[in-house]
Design a protein around this motif. Structure first.
Motif: not given
Length: 471
Positions: A23-24, A26, A84, A86-89
């Motif tokens: 799990k990231k 964010n 939202t 971000d994909d960078n986590g």
């Protein structure tokens, strides 16, 4: 049956670990039910609280960590905004009309005035903030709660009458090697602090501390912003074969620090706390002592993080070095602060920097708003402007008079909702002063260089009152 149950539990634990590790950051943050706080320094000003639930965020602008009231940020439909990831986590975006975008960094843990905070350092609006939730709150004694309720405003002339007499009951120290004046440098709650300590032959002492704005320990230069001046006076006591500094008076002078002009500080408040039989112990400071070690003298206190100096041999204490500086007495510090404030009132704005400091103070007292425009004085700003470079025209196309003073500052809002003006340094709010009235520069058309100065209604360029209180 027992073995099968053990195997099943082991498999469940394994999968929970695997899923948790994947799990990231964010996603971990937004999955919690904590109330998170976004803040700088000790969270005493310009705080945002965020609580994530059901793919929505409850966002509130408030004055301090733990406040129960504030101004809620909503979306364009006046509903709780979505968020939202971000994909960078690392990055979280809350889609309020006043958008909130920040990126998680290193983990963070700190005790802030009895609140144990845990979370992350984050990048927000180009600066470093803290984003954390409260894990535990220390219990306050009944005596502390009672004393806090007694805090009251007082006139400047009456404050001196409440100062405890430090000479009464003082005893001369047996070890006169400590007598003298010393300089030292320490850190208080991430605030780099300059200290001066005077120990007198009659067994009394005074210590003056100047706290600068909080910063990371590995920063190479000190933050120039002055937050607070603390003046403590009391008696030196010989206990357990050591010498302790027992406070009787604590004077706290706070300054406005957003957009601060370090050459012309604006005092915000003066507070006096005393320890006496009649009032009880109002001063909540850790036990402080002085000791001699290898021909060096050190100050020990859990309130002060050691800031090692070149040549010191004991890393657990704050090195005291002989000084020729002469301290201002506690009584005179009260008088001088009042007199300085009166002189400030008579001529408050003498430069662009003074002008910005005044507007920032007005913003601090109006929930970070100047009029109805939200301003971020914790972001970027500039006072190096020439008034002649910002010539406006009125609605009839006539030239407007030059402003007397001018400064640029970052808007609190993201996007085009705030009346920013495009400059060579980026988009900024541009404020001007003319005849002691506040003006804001606007661009009628974003694709044109035409600019016009507009009067900011409902805002008086008046120096905020200096508050004197006893606690």
């Amino acid at each position: 049956m027992g073995k099968k149950l053990l195997v099943i539990l082991s498999v469940l634990v394994f999968f929970s670990v695997i899923l948790g590790c994947g799990k990231k950051d964010n996603a971990v943050v937004t999955a919690t039910n904590h109330t998170w706080y976004l803040y700088q320094d000790q969270g005493e000003d310009n705080v945002v609280s965020v609580k994530f639930a059901d793919k929505k965020a409850n966002v509130t602008d408030m004055s301090a960590i733990g406040d129960k009231v504030g101004i809620q940020r909503l979306n364009v439909n006046n509903n709780k905004p979505s968020y939202t990831l971000d994909d960078n986590g690392k990055t979280i975006t809350v889609n309020a009309t006043n958008k909130l975008v920040f990126t998680l960094g290193k983990t963070y843990k700190e005790n802030v005035y009895g609140r144990h905070m845990q979370g992350y350092y984050v990048k927000y609006q180009g600066d470093t903030y803290k984003f954390a939730y409260i894990t535990k709150t220390d219990k306050k004694s009944k005596a502390v709660q009672v004393n806090k309720s007694r805090a009251q405003k007082i006139s400047y002339s009456q404050m001196k009458n409440h100062i405890a007499d430090i000479e009464y009951g003082a005893q001369k120290p047996k070890n006169t090697n400590f007598v003298g004046t010393y300089d030292f440098r320490t850190i208080i709650n991430y605030r780099r602090t300059d200290g001066n300590l005077t120990i007198n032959e009659d067994g009394t002492y005074q210590m003056t501390l100047t706290e600068h704005a909080a910063q990371t320990i590995d920063d190479k230069t000190d933050n120039p912003t002055v937050m607070t001046t603390l003046v403590t006076s009391g008696q030196v006591k010989n206990l357990y074969g050591k010498y302790y500094l027992v406070p009787k008076n604590l004077l706290t002078i706070e300054y406005y620090f957003h957009g601060q002009n370090q050459d012309h500080l604006l005092p915000k408040s003066v507070n006096l706390k005393v320890n006496s039989k009649s009032t009880g112990n109002q001063i909540d400071l850790a036990r402080t002592r002085i000791e001699q070690d290898s021909d060096q003298i050190y100050l020990f206190s859990s309130d002060y993080t050691v800031r090692e100096q070149e040549g010191q041999t004991n890393s657990k204490g704050n090195l005291l070095t002989k000084s020729s500086s002469k301290q201002t007495s506690l009584q005179d510090a009260i008088t001088q602060t009042n007199n300085y404030y009166l002189s400030y009132l008579s001529d408050p704005i003498q430069s662009n920097a003074d002008f910005m400091q005044m507007v920032a103070a007005i913003s601090d007292n109006n929930k970070q708003k100047v009029g109805n425009v939200e301003v971020n004085f914790g972001g970027k700003y500039s006072t190096n402007q020439n008034v002649s470079d910002y010539k406006g025209v009125d609605i009839d196309g006539n030239s407007q008079p030059d402003m007397q003073y001018i400064f640029l500052v970052t808007a609190a809002q993201n996007g085009d909702n705030s009346p920013t003006v495009t400059t060579s340094k980026g988009k900024f709010l541009v404020y001007g002063m003319l005849n002691n009235k506040l003006y804001l520069l606007r661009q009628p058309d974003s694709d044109s260089t035409t600019i016009t100065w507009t009067l900011v209604k409902g805002v008086s360029l008046k120096v905020p009152a200096l508050k004197f209180t006893v606690n």
